[in-house]
Design a protein around this motif. Structure first.
Motif, short mmCIF file in Angstrom:
data_model
loop_
_atom_site.label_atom_id
_atom_site.label_comp_id
_atom_site.label_asym_id
_atom_site.label_seq_id
_atom_site.Cartn_x
_atom_site.Cartn_y
_atom_site.Cartn_z
N MET A 80 0.83 -1.21 0.00
CA MET A 80 0.00 0.00 0.00
C MET A 80 0.86 1.25 0.00
SD MET A 80 -3.30 -0.98 2.43
CE MET A 80 -2.55 -0.19 3.80
N VAL A 81 1.92 1.27 0.83
CA VAL A 81 2.80 2.43 0.92
C VAL A 81 3.51 2.65 -0.42
CG1 VAL A 81 4.93 3.30 1.99
CG2 VAL A 81 3.13 2.30 3.42
N VAL A 82 3.99 1.58 -1.01
CA VAL A 82 4.70 1.71 -2.29
C VAL A 82 3.75 2.19 -3.38
CG1 VAL A 82 5.89 0.39 -4.10
CG2 VAL A 82 6.54 0.10 -1.70
N ARG A 83 2.56 1.62 -3.45
CA ARG A 83 1.58 2.06 -4.44
C ARG A 83 1.29 3.55 -4.27
NH1 ARG A 83 -1.97 0.15 -7.93
NH2 ARG A 83 -1.75 -2.03 -7.32
N GLN A 84 1.09 3.98 -3.02
CA GLN A 84 0.79 5.39 -2.74
C GLN A 84 1.97 6.29 -3.13
OE1 GLN A 84 -2.34 6.43 -1.68
NE2 GLN A 84 -1.48 8.36 -2.40
N THR A 85 3.17 5.81 -2.91
CA THR A 85 4.37 6.58 -3.28
C THR A 85 4.39 6.83 -4.79
OG1 THR A 85 5.63 5.67 -1.43
CG2 THR A 85 6.90 6.56 -3.27
N PHE A 86 4.14 5.80 -5.56
CA PHE A 86 4.12 5.96 -7.02
C PHE A 86 2.98 6.90 -7.43
CE2 PHE A 86 7.09 2.55 -6.99
CZ PHE A 86 7.73 2.56 -8.23
N GLU A 87 1.81 6.72 -6.85
CA GLU A 87 0.66 7.56 -7.21
C GLU A 87 0.89 9.02 -6.84
OE1 GLU A 87 -2.67 5.48 -5.49
OE2 GLU A 87 -2.71 4.01 -7.13
N ASP A 88 1.54 9.26 -5.68
CA ASP A 88 1.85 10.63 -5.26
C ASP A 88 2.76 11.33 -6.26
OD1 ASP A 88 0.31 10.25 -3.01
OD2 ASP A 88 2.02 10.07 -1.62
N LEU A 89 3.55 10.55 -6.98
CA LEU A 89 4.47 11.11 -7.97
C LEU A 89 3.87 11.11 -9.37
CD1 LEU A 89 7.75 9.51 -6.59
CD2 LEU A 89 7.06 11.91 -6.42
N GLY A 90 2.55 10.88 -9.44
CA GLY A 90 1.85 10.94 -10.71
C GLY A 90 1.99 9.71 -11.59
N LEU A 91 2.39 8.60 -10.99
CA LEU A 91 2.56 7.36 -11.74
C LEU A 91 1.53 6.35 -11.24
CD1 LEU A 91 6.42 7.26 -11.45
CD2 LEU A 91 5.12 7.82 -13.50
N SER A 92 0.85 5.72 -12.15
CA SER A 92 -0.18 4.75 -11.80
C SER A 92 0.32 3.34 -12.09
CB SER A 92 -1.45 5.05 -12.59
OG SER A 92 -2.47 4.17 -12.20
N PRO A 93 0.70 2.60 -11.04
CA PRO A 93 1.21 1.24 -11.27
C PRO A 93 0.15 0.30 -11.83
CG PRO A 93 1.64 1.98 -9.02
CD PRO A 93 0.72 2.97 -9.64
N ASP A 94 0.57 -0.56 -12.75
CA ASP A 94 -0.32 -1.60 -13.27
C ASP A 94 -0.51 -2.67 -12.20
OD1 ASP A 94 -0.44 -0.26 -15.69
OD2 ASP A 94 1.24 -1.40 -16.54
N SER A 95 0.57 -2.98 -11.47
CA SER A 95 0.48 -3.94 -10.37
C SER A 95 1.58 -3.66 -9.35
CB SER A 95 0.59 -5.38 -10.88
OG SER A 95 1.90 -5.66 -11.32
N VAL A 96 1.28 -4.00 -8.11
CA VAL A 96 2.25 -3.88 -7.03
C VAL A 96 2.23 -5.20 -6.26
CG1 VAL A 96 2.92 -2.65 -4.93
CG2 VAL A 96 1.85 -1.40 -6.81
N GLU A 97 3.35 -5.90 -6.31
CA GLU A 97 3.51 -7.17 -5.59
C GLU A 97 4.70 -7.03 -4.66
OE1 GLU A 97 1.30 -9.56 -5.80
OE2 GLU A 97 0.23 -8.47 -7.36
N LEU A 98 4.90 -8.01 -3.79
CA LEU A 98 6.05 -7.94 -2.89
C LEU A 98 7.32 -7.86 -3.72
CD1 LEU A 98 5.20 -10.52 -0.08
CD2 LEU A 98 5.02 -8.03 -0.01
N GLY A 99 8.04 -6.77 -3.55
CA GLY A 99 9.31 -6.59 -4.22
C GLY A 99 9.26 -6.15 -5.66
#
Length: 187
Positions: free
Chosen positions: A15-34
């Motif tokens: 969740m933290v990593v996804r939010q970090t990417f989104e805060d920087l204007g990037l929308s991840p397709d997927s976020v898995e461990l590592g």
């Protein structure tokens, strides 16, 4: 583009990593461990900001292929012990890890030992002992149930391994009010 990130060990990390990417204007397709997958390649300045922001949360971008594989091995072991301990009864840990990482176990074992200065088997034992500590702290299962859940051949085997790793018996650990546990990513 794929990003490989060290120290992602749980759903909150994702969740933290996804939010970090989104805060920087990037929308991840997927976020898995590592691992984070993006369909668009970010600018070099954005990659630097990602690395900086992730580091402030205790994560680290991995750019070296060997480090990425080692992190995948660690994540596979953590997943096996903490999320799918029932798999310990069905298949060997080496098969589980090789399938998760997608590489030959012999290669993975050598790479891990070279990089970490310990074996995958020892890392697995340390993860299992941390899980035992967690279950002892919860005080919901007895030692026999914990041994069964983590696929130890006997309570004696679990106790011997526990003492070898921690220097304490499981009952001494349970009596100790501090219940000193390590965070999963520090093992």
């Amino acid at each position: 583009m794929d990003f490989y990130i060290k120290n992602m060990v749980c759903d909150r990390c994702k969740m933290v990593v996804r939010q970090t990417f989104e805060d920087l204007g990037l929308s991840p397709d997927s976020v898995e461990l590592g691992e984070v997958k993006l369909s668009l390649e970010p600018e070099p300045a954005q990659v630097n900001k990602i690395a900086e922001k992730l580091q402030s949360y205790g994560f680290e971008l991995l750019d070296d292929k060997k480090n990425q594989i080692v992190e995948k091995i660690k994540n596979a072991v953590r997943e096996l012990v903490h999320q799918h301990p029932d798999s310990l009864k069905k298949i060997t840990s080496s098969v589980f890890i090789a399938e998760k990482v997608g590489k030959d176990y012999k290669y993975l074992s050598g790479l891990f030992s070279e990089s970490e200065g310990t074996t995958i088997e020892q890392f697995l034992i340390e993860q299992k002992i941390e899980r035992v500590k967690e279950l002892l702290a919860y005080d919901e299962l007895n030692l026999s149930q914990i041994a069964d859940q983590l696929y130890y051949s006997s309570v004696q085997h679990l106790s011997t391994q526990f003492k070898k790793v921690t220097g304490l018996t499981p009952s001494s650990f349970k009596e100790n009010r501090d219940k000193k546990r390590k965070t999963i990513d520090s093992i």
